[in-house]
Design a protein around this motif. Structure first.
Motif, PDB file in Angstrom:
ATOM      1  N   ARG A   1       0.856  -1.184   0.000  1.00 48.67           N
ATOM      2  CA  ARG A   1       0.000   0.000   0.000  1.00 48.67           C
ATOM      3  C   ARG A   1       0.898   1.242   0.000  1.00 48.67           C
ATOM      4  O   ARG A   1       1.220   1.789   1.051  1.00 48.67           O
ATOM      5  CB  ARG A   1      -0.922  -0.009   1.205  1.00 48.67           C
ATOM      6  CG  ARG A   1      -1.867  -1.195   1.145  1.00 48.67           C
ATOM      7  CD  ARG A   1      -2.807  -1.223   2.291  1.00 48.67           C
ATOM      8  NE  ARG A   1      -3.636  -2.426   2.173  1.00 48.67           N
ATOM      9  CZ  ARG A   1      -4.396  -2.868   3.122  1.00 48.67           C
ATOM     10  NH1 ARG A   1      -4.470  -2.227   4.276  1.00 48.67           N
ATOM     11  NH2 ARG A   1      -5.121  -3.945   2.944  1.00 48.67           N
ATOM     12  N   PRO A   2       1.296   1.684  -1.184  1.00 52.86           N
ATOM     13  CA  PRO A   2       2.259   2.785  -1.291  1.00 52.86           C
ATOM     14  C   PRO A   2       1.801   4.077  -0.618  1.00 52.86           C
ATOM     15  O   PRO A   2       2.608   4.766   0.012  1.00 52.86           O
ATOM     16  CB  PRO A   2       2.422   2.986  -2.799  1.00 52.86           C
ATOM     17  CG  PRO A   2       1.884   1.755  -3.436  1.00 52.86           C
ATOM     18  CD  PRO A   2       0.929   1.134  -2.477  1.00 52.86           C
ATOM     19  N   ALA A   3       0.522   4.422  -0.749  1.00 55.02           N
ATOM     20  CA  ALA A   3       0.048   5.674  -0.140  1.00 55.02           C
ATOM     21  C   ALA A   3       0.053   5.586   1.378  1.00 55.02           C
ATOM     22  O   ALA A   3       0.331   6.581   2.059  1.00 55.02           O
ATOM     23  CB  ALA A   3      -1.346   6.026  -0.655  1.00 55.02           C
ATOM     24  N   LEU A   4      -0.238   4.415   1.930  1.00 59.82           N
ATOM     25  CA  LEU A   4      -0.184   4.236   3.374  1.00 59.82           C
ATOM     26  C   LEU A   4       1.250   4.427   3.873  1.00 59.82           C
ATOM     27  O   LEU A   4       1.495   5.134   4.856  1.00 59.82           O
ATOM     28  CB  LEU A   4      -0.707   2.866   3.783  1.00 59.82           C
ATOM     29  CG  LEU A   4      -0.642   2.543   5.281  1.00 59.82           C
ATOM     30  CD1 LEU A   4      -1.471   3.524   6.092  1.00 59.82           C
ATOM     31  CD2 LEU A   4      -1.100   1.110   5.528  1.00 59.82           C
ATOM     32  N   THR A   5       2.194   3.834   3.173  1.00 60.94           N
ATOM     33  CA  THR A   5       3.607   3.991   3.530  1.00 60.94           C
ATOM     34  C   THR A   5       4.029   5.453   3.425  1.00 60.94           C
ATOM     35  O   THR A   5       4.699   5.980   4.326  1.00 60.94           O
ATOM     36  CB  THR A   5       4.487   3.116   2.619  1.00 60.94           C
ATOM     37  OG1 THR A   5       4.093   1.756   2.772  1.00 60.94           O
ATOM     38  CG2 THR A   5       5.957   3.267   2.950  1.00 60.94           C
ATOM     39  N   GLU A   6       3.608   6.116   2.352  1.00 61.72           N
ATOM     40  CA  GLU A   6       3.938   7.528   2.169  1.00 61.72           C
ATOM     41  C   GLU A   6       3.335   8.377   3.296  1.00 61.72           C
ATOM     42  O   GLU A   6       3.988   9.278   3.825  1.00 61.72           O
ATOM     43  CB  GLU A   6       3.422   8.009   0.814  1.00 61.72           C
ATOM     44  CG  GLU A   6       3.777   9.431   0.491  1.00 61.72           C
ATOM     45  CD  GLU A   6       3.228   9.892  -0.847  1.00 61.72           C
ATOM     46  OE1 GLU A   6       3.377  11.082  -1.141  1.00 61.72           O
ATOM     47  OE2 GLU A   6       2.636   9.078  -1.590  1.00 61.72           O
ATOM     48  N   MET A   7       2.085   8.075   3.680  1.00 60.02           N
ATOM     49  CA  MET A   7       1.437   8.819   4.749  1.00 60.02           C
ATOM     50  C   MET A   7       2.178   8.635   6.073  1.00 60.02           C
ATOM     51  O   MET A   7       2.415   9.601   6.801  1.00 60.02           O
ATOM     52  CB  MET A   7      -0.016   8.390   4.915  1.00 60.02           C
ATOM     53  CG  MET A   7      -0.741   9.147   6.021  1.00 60.02           C
ATOM     54  SD  MET A   7      -2.288   8.388   6.540  1.00 60.02           S
ATOM     55  CE  MET A   7      -1.693   6.904   7.339  1.00 60.02           C
ATOM     56  N   LEU A   8       2.552   7.401   6.378  1.00 58.69           N
ATOM     57  CA  LEU A   8       3.249   7.131   7.631  1.00 58.69           C
ATOM     58  C   LEU A   8       4.610   7.833   7.677  1.00 58.69           C
ATOM     59  O   LEU A   8       5.061   8.245   8.745  1.00 58.69           O
ATOM     60  CB  LEU A   8       3.393   5.625   7.851  1.00 58.69           C
ATOM     61  CG  LEU A   8       2.062   4.898   8.094  1.00 58.69           C
ATOM     62  CD1 LEU A   8       2.285   3.395   8.127  1.00 58.69           C
ATOM     63  CD2 LEU A   8       1.385   5.382   9.361  1.00 58.69           C
ATOM     64  N   ASP A   9       5.253   7.978   6.523  1.00 56.42           N
ATOM     65  CA  ASP A   9       6.507   8.730   6.456  1.00 56.42           C
ATOM     66  C   ASP A   9       6.267  10.241   6.588  1.00 56.42           C
ATOM     67  O   ASP A   9       7.134  10.970   7.053  1.00 56.42           O
ATOM     68  CB  ASP A   9       7.238   8.457   5.137  1.00 56.42           C
ATOM     69  CG  ASP A   9       7.838   7.067   5.068  1.00 56.42           C
ATOM     70  OD1 ASP A   9       8.021   6.440   6.135  1.00 56.42           O
ATOM     71  OD2 ASP A   9       8.120   6.608   3.948  1.00 56.42           O
ATOM     72  N   TYR A  10       5.095  10.692   6.178  1.00 49.15           N
ATOM     73  CA  TYR A  10       4.757  12.112   6.148  1.00 49.15           C
ATOM     74  C   TYR A  10       4.349  12.668   7.515  1.00 49.15           C
ATOM     75  O   TYR A  10       4.738  13.773   7.874  1.00 49.15           O
ATOM     76  CB  TYR A  10       3.611  12.325   5.146  1.00 49.15           C
ATOM     77  CG  TYR A  10       3.100  13.733   5.052  1.00 49.15           C
ATOM     78  CD1 TYR A  10       3.712  14.664   4.216  1.00 49.15           C
ATOM     79  CD2 TYR A  10       1.988  14.141   5.789  1.00 49.15           C
ATOM     80  CE1 TYR A  10       3.240  15.953   4.123  1.00 49.15           C
ATOM     81  CE2 TYR A  10       1.510  15.436   5.701  1.00 49.15           C
ATOM     82  CZ  TYR A  10       2.136  16.334   4.868  1.00 49.15           C
ATOM     83  OH  TYR A  10       1.670  17.620   4.777  1.00 49.15           O
TER      84      TYR A  10
END
Length: 64
Positions: free
Chosen positions: A43-52
């Motif tokens: 889930r790329p967007a989930l990973t991106e959100m958690l990094d954000y």
């Protein structure tokens, strides 16, 4: 300083519409959206959100 309101939206396929997952009455600063099966952990967007997100931010999700 107050944190941001960050939303995560996921639907099960690229054909599905995310319009049902609204956050009426909540000012959302940034939305991350995945269109992928619940059977995958990719889930790329989930990973991106958690990094954000940072301490003090609030994550909202319409439904789990």
């Amino acid at each position: 300083m107050a944190g941001q309101i960050v939303a995560y939206v996921r639907v099960s396929s690229v054909d599905q519409n995310t319009d049902r997952q609204t956050f009426e009455g909540v000012h959302v600063d940034k939305v991350f959206t995945d269109k992928c099966s619940g059977g995958t952990r990719n889930r790329p967007a989930l990973t991106e959100m958690l990094d954000y997100v940072r301490e003090g931010d609030t994550i909202v999700c319409h439904s789990i």
